[in-house]
Design an enzyme around this catalytic site. Structure first.
Site, PDB file in Angstrom:
ATOM      1  N   THR A  16      38.870  28.896  39.360  1.00  4.94           N
ATOM      2  CA  THR A  16      39.116  29.865  38.284  1.00  4.94           C
ATOM      3  C   THR A  16      40.160  29.392  37.286  1.00  4.94           C
ATOM      4  O   THR A  16      40.042  29.632  36.087  1.00  4.94           O
ATOM      5  CB  THR A  16      39.592  31.204  38.896  1.00  4.94           C
ATOM      6  OG1 THR A  16      38.551  31.672  39.743  1.00  4.94           O
ATOM      7  CG2 THR A  16      39.874  32.245  37.847  1.00  4.94           C
ATOM      8  N   CYS A 282      42.996  38.935  64.788  1.00  2.00           N
ATOM      9  CA  CYS A 282      44.135  39.543  64.085  1.00  2.00           C
ATOM     10  C   CYS A 282      44.709  38.514  63.100  1.00  2.00           C
ATOM     11  O   CYS A 282      44.715  37.320  63.375  1.00  2.00           O
ATOM     12  CB  CYS A 282      45.237  39.929  65.066  1.00  2.00           C
ATOM     13  SG  CYS A 282      44.710  41.134  66.264  1.00  2.00           S
TER      14      CYS A 282
HETATM   15  N1  ASP Z   1      35.278  30.944  43.096  1.00  5.04           N
HETATM   16  C1  ASP Z   1      36.544  30.407  42.706  1.00  5.04           C
HETATM   17  C2  ASP Z   1      36.809  29.171  43.527  1.00  5.04           C
HETATM   18  O1  ASP Z   1      37.273  29.260  44.623  1.00  5.04           O
HETATM   19  C3  ASP Z   1      37.631  31.416  42.877  1.00  5.04           C
HETATM   20  C4  ASP Z   1      39.004  30.966  42.454  1.00  5.04           C
HETATM   21  O2  ASP Z   1      39.239  29.876  41.990  1.00  5.04           O
HETATM   22  O3  ASP Z   1      39.919  31.756  42.608  1.00  5.04           O
HETATM   23  O4  ASP Z   1      36.528  28.095  43.069  1.00  5.04           O
END
Ligand code: ASP
Length: 348
Positions: A16, A282
């Protein structure tokens, strides 16, 4: 004499942090690393030498594979003497698996390898990516008074917490505070100052050369127990051809059903050389198989304790050990030992 600037290699794998919204579909898609850096002009204000390497194409971390871990290790090994530390930009979804894997693959690591990412792309106004990236770079370059790396470990830095990579789990798909290390305290907390906890950081011998490892055997599975689990499901799973190891996610402090069919299937599997490692469902705390009768039955069936390992760590450690051709006995001993700070064996 020439002044030596701190130096950091940034490795961009995807995720992301480096994505941009497709105006037509609204979906997040990867974009170019140079574009990413353009969104962080603050990097120029560091008095550091920052070089970068990007995966081409970048990957969503749900596509992460041991071959990419090997690629990361190759890049770090190749550049090891030329940089003070390494920052890996990575998708959050499987970041904890990569951090765990790298901790085993980089034997004798004496420099920081900091994984980070973000919940919002770096180009968006409220992004958490800038803060995570900038602080990770600072941590990767940080030295103590003797000129040694402050944190010579594989870590995850996210939302003001620096955590040991192989102790970390993603716990939130929404909040910026997306990672936790439940069974080991943070190695540093970040506020106005970066407060390191030297007594929690693994000591290292920088005279020992880095030994990179690359091999994994993925003939493994994670089996999560639940009330009502069926015999034929467990049986067919344990009889999958070529299966070598199972991470068994049990209840509480390592408890499982006492039904004879269940224990017999486990015993049969361990007799056939399959390694079964018990970890708890857990988030926090450890397996103590001696504590309840159900745990004792698991021990008698040949199941070994994973203590307070995270699932990400237990499965990558198994794949790593299996990949290195160790005997069944050696793997069982190593799964019960702490190799790189990944588990705590309780004192009795
Ligand atoms: N789908 C993305 C990834 O893991 C999510 C992220 O980067 O937060 O590449």
């Amino acid at each position: 004499m020439l002044k030596k600037y701190p130096s950091v290699l940034l490795i961009y794998t995807g995720g992301t942090i480096g994505m941009i919204e497709n105006p037509e579909t609204g979906a997040l898609e990867n974009f170019n690393f140079d574009q990413l850096l353009r969104h962080v002009p603050e990097l120029k204000r560091f008095n550091y030498r920052i070089s970068s390497y990007q995966f081409d194409p970048p990957i969503d971390s749900s596509d992460m594979e041991p071959s990419f871990w090997a690629k990361l290790v190759k890049i770090i090994n190749y550049n090891y003497d030329n940089f003070d530390g390494f920052v890996i930009l990575h998708g959050t979804d499987t970041m904890a698996y990569t951090a765990s894997a790298l901790s085993f693959m980089l034997e004798n690591l004496s420099k920081p390898v900091i994984l980070t990412g973000s919940q919002l792309p770096i180009g968006t106004l409220r992004t958490d990516g800038k803060e995570n990236l900038i602080t990770s770079i600072e941590i990767a370059a940080a030295k103590d008074n003797h000129g040694n790396a402050m944190v010579p470990e594989v870590c995850i830095f996210f939302e003001n917490h620096l955590m040991r990579g192989n102790r970390t789990t993603k716990i939130n798909a929404e909040n910026f505070n997306a990672f936790r290390s439940y069974n080991y305290p943070p190695l540093a907390r970040v506020g106005i100052h970066i407060k390191y906890e030297p007594h929690l950081i693994r000591p290292t011998d920088k005279l020992k050369p880095l030994i990179p490892h690359y091999l994994f055997d993925t003939n493994v599975v994670i089996l999560t127990l639940f009330p009502g689990i069926q015999e034929r499901v467990v049986e067919s799973l344990l009889k999958v051809e070529g299966l070598k190891a199972v991470v068994l996610k049990t209840f509480g402090s390592g408890n499982a059903p006492q039904k004879p069919w269940f224990l017999n299937l486990l015993k049969d599997a361990t007799d056939r050389g399959i390694i079964i490692v018990n970890i708890t469902q857990c988030s926090s705390g450890a397996v103590e198989m001696e504590r309840y009768e159900t745990g004792i039955h698991l021990l008698e069936s040949g199941v070994i304790s994973g203590y307070d390992s995270t699932p990400e760590c237990a499965i990558t450690k198994l794949m790593f050990l299996l990949g290195h051709g160790l005997t069944n006995k050696e793997i069982r001993i190593k799964m019960n030992s702490c190799i790189v700070g990944e588990l705590t064996k309780q004192r009795r």
